[in-house]
Design an enzyme around this catalytic site. Structure first.
Site, PDB file in Angstrom:
ATOM      1  N   HIS A  91       2.533   4.267   1.176  1.00  0.00           N
ATOM      2  CA  HIS A  91       1.212   3.996   1.730  1.00  0.00           C
ATOM      3  C   HIS A  91       1.449   3.105   2.946  1.00  0.00           C
ATOM      4  O   HIS A  91       1.831   1.940   2.790  1.00  0.00           O
ATOM      5  CB  HIS A  91       0.331   3.259   0.724  1.00  0.00           C
ATOM      6  CG  HIS A  91      -0.001   4.059  -0.504  1.00  0.00           C
ATOM      7  ND1 HIS A  91      -1.285   4.509  -0.769  1.00  0.00           N
ATOM      8  CD2 HIS A  91       0.767   4.467  -1.546  1.00  0.00           C
ATOM      9  CE1 HIS A  91      -1.282   5.159  -1.927  1.00  0.00           C
ATOM     10  NE2 HIS A  91      -0.044   5.150  -2.413  1.00  0.00           N
ATOM     11  N   HIS A 111      -7.353   1.408  -6.422  1.00  0.00           N
ATOM     12  CA  HIS A 111      -8.239   2.566  -6.419  1.00  0.00           C
ATOM     13  C   HIS A 111      -9.713   2.194  -6.316  1.00  0.00           C
ATOM     14  O   HIS A 111     -10.586   2.976  -6.685  1.00  0.00           O
ATOM     15  CB  HIS A 111      -7.951   3.444  -7.640  1.00  0.00           C
ATOM     16  CG  HIS A 111      -6.624   4.125  -7.533  1.00  0.00           C
ATOM     17  ND1 HIS A 111      -6.410   5.205  -6.713  1.00  0.00           N
ATOM     18  CD2 HIS A 111      -5.419   3.832  -8.088  1.00  0.00           C
ATOM     19  CE1 HIS A 111      -5.145   5.560  -6.790  1.00  0.00           C
ATOM     20  NE2 HIS A 111      -4.527   4.733  -7.615  1.00  0.00           N
TER      21      HIS A 111
END
Length: 569
Positions: A138, A322
């Site tokens: 990421h 998330h």
């Protein structure tokens, strides 16, 4: 006239030779030298009163006529293909040869020529490995790249645009504009970089647009909706453009179960991220896909290896990554469904069996970017401690296990993403992305990291000291991390379509852009030393995992090597 040396004296002078054994850091893992390419009595070594001097080990041959730019002397190479002692010649940023270095005018069997234009790196007593490849990045902050290279990673693949909410959760660089900007940013870093576009779409046009714009692959993520339709569309585009698809499947089983996802693959090759499931994927049985011949399975490092603390730290990490709220019961239930001690324990064993083929980080999105290599070897240590030697090994050495585990973060990620032509192993013709390690610090802190044949990062002491070694000694950027040397020693990975469209020239990229390829015909059988295909079963109520009918379970580790004793300062 011969001069006898005992093994200890020889190893202290020239490094270990055939039959000598080396412990990896403070683990229980022992490797044994299988072959020595150097010649006893004719070794080369640099220093006062040593061999590499004019008319001795150094020839008058020019670089134009065959002398190498850099030679690493007497290194112990640890790679998937072998554990050997050799000199390594590097020329124009690539590995020229593994063999015997010296002066061919006065020494026999020299295949690496040392000349006046040759620099020397002393590899005596050091372990040489390929730079690591992290395929689950990421791209949340650029500082990750510094942390990664300082740990021995030289290639990073993933997606993102910085600390955007989408990037915090998913490894996607969505759309042409974002891809262009990230490709331009990549020029600043001494790291091979490649970006994955967003693969979640039911129609192909937006996916093709990203591939042509420079995405080296596509990423399907449940937070964008990994439905069977999206999977099928994404893989169809991948087949057309010879790129890889990485997938994070549907934890909530909203659009189908693991069987539906496997059916949507239609036997097409795919890279499954965090295949155990704590990082995301069909609960509770996504782990079953590691038995599919078209699935190339990887782990992320937060579950590597299973310890007393693994479960406790996961819930908070998951909530943050998330975009979940602890005050919403459904969000908490979603998080808890992903964290299962039974599947995490089974993951350890599946790595040891070679059924899980790769390890990556999941950087700042539950994983630690600087701990891919470290946690891989901690897993190997834990498995030897709990399961004993592998059948291919003995009580004397763990060579096969060492080769199996190093393949998980070097050659197998390179094969999976179509870049093994350039990186992933210590072999002639490949970019000289290499790490030198002191055995006592192996896997924890590299001594030197080479990018494209130039020292990019290194352990270095006080810059104002009279010699390089006074403390504080820590990893610092070297000349290969500055100016035009970055572009001369690193690569940017694109799709063939983007290369054909001359995206690199359009964006004025400074790094050489190379195309990925040879991907769509891959299968699990192409994973070096990690190609096992067990018949997998998961009990939906107890979460117990079985491979070929055998229950996979192990105790959590209470103490690990390569941990706090190495990080006091």
């Amino acid at each position: 006239m011969s001069y006898p040396m005992n093994r200890r004296a020889y190893a202290e002078t020239y490094g270990p030779t055939v039959g000598d054994r080396v412990r990896l850091a403070d683990t229980n893992l022992i490797i044994e030298v299988e072959r020595d390419y150097t010649t006893y009595g004719d070794e080369v070594k640099f220093g006062g009163g040593k061999v590499i001097r004019d008319g001795m080990g150094q020839s008058p041959i020019t670089n134009k006529d065959g002398a190498v730019d850099l030679v690493i002397t007497n290194a112990l190479i640890l790679d998937w293909w072998g554990i050997v002692k050799a000199d390594v010649g590097i020329k124009e940023g690539r590995i020229e040869r593994i063999g015997k270095a010296g002066n061919p005018y006065i020494q026999d069997n020299v295949d690496i020529i040392i000349g006046p234009g040759t620099e020397v790196l002393a590899g005596e007593g050091m372990i040489l490995t390929a730079g690591g490849i992290d395929t689950h990045i990421h791209f949340i902050c650029p500082q990750q790249i510094e942390t990664a290279i300082a740990s021995g990673i030289t290639t990073m693949i993933g997606g993102g645009t910085g600390p955007a909410t989408g990037t915090n959760a998913t490894t996607c660089t969505p759309g042409p504009w974002n891809l262009y900007r990230m490709l331009q940013a990549a020029d600043a870093f001494p790291m091979n970089l490649g970006f994955l576009g967003k693969g979640n779409a039911s129609q192909p046009e937006a996916l093709v647009e990203q591939v042509v714009a420079g995405a080296m692959g596509l990423k399907l993520h449940e937070d964008w909706g990994t439905t069977p339709a999206a999977i099928d569309t994404c893989l169809s585009v991948a087949d057309d453009y010879d790129i890889q698809v990485a997938i994070h499947t549907d934890t909530l089983n909203e659009a189908g179960y693991v069987e539906n996802t496997i059916a949507a693959f239609k036997n097409r090759v795919i890279h499954t991220y965090h295949t155990e499931g704590a990082g995301g994927g069909h609960a509770p049985d996504i782990i079953k896909v590691c038995g599919q011949p078209n699935v190339l399975p990887s782990s992320t490092n937060p579950t590597r290896p299973y310890t007393l603390n693994t479960l406790d730290e996961h819930l908070d990490m998951l909530m943050v990554c998330h975009h979940l709220s602890p005050s919403i019961p459904e969000d908490v239930a979603f998080a808890e469904s992903r964290i299962r001690r039974e599947t995490i324990a089974a993951e350890d064993i599946l790595h040891d069996l070679g059924a899980f083929s790769m390890i990556s980080s999941d950087s700042q999105a539950m994983g630690r970017v600087g701990e891919v290599i470290l946690r891989c070897w901690q897993t190997a240590h834990k498995m030897k401690e709990q399961r004993g030697p592998l059948p291919e090994d003995s009580d004397r050495q763990d060579n096969y296990r060492a080769k199996r585990y190093i393949a998980k973060y070097t050659i197998n990620p390179a094969i999976t993403h179509g870049i093994a032509e350039y990186v992933g192993s210590v072999e002639p013709g490949k970019l000289a992305d290499l790490c030198l390690w002191r055995p006592a610090l192996f896997g924890v802190k590299p001594e030197i990291v080479l990018k494209g044949g130039m020292i990019a990062w290194s352990q270095m002491g006080d810059a104002n000291a009279s010699i390089p070694t006074p403390q504080p000694i820590h990893m610092r950027p070297m000349f290969g991390s500055y100016g035009g040397a970055i572009a001369a020693t690193s690569l940017t990975f694109l799709s063939k379509a983007a290369l054909k469209k001359d995206i690199a020239k359009k964006l004025n990229l400074q790094k050489p852009a190379v195309a990925v390829g040879g991907i769509r015909n891959l299968s699990k059988r192409d994973m070096k030393l990690n190609d096992a295909l067990p018949q997998m079963e998961v009990d939906p109520e107890t979460y117990q995992v079985r491979a070929d009918g055998q229950l996979l379970t192990c105790e959590p580790a209470t103490i690990l090597p390569m941990a706090q004793r190495y990080f006091l300062f």
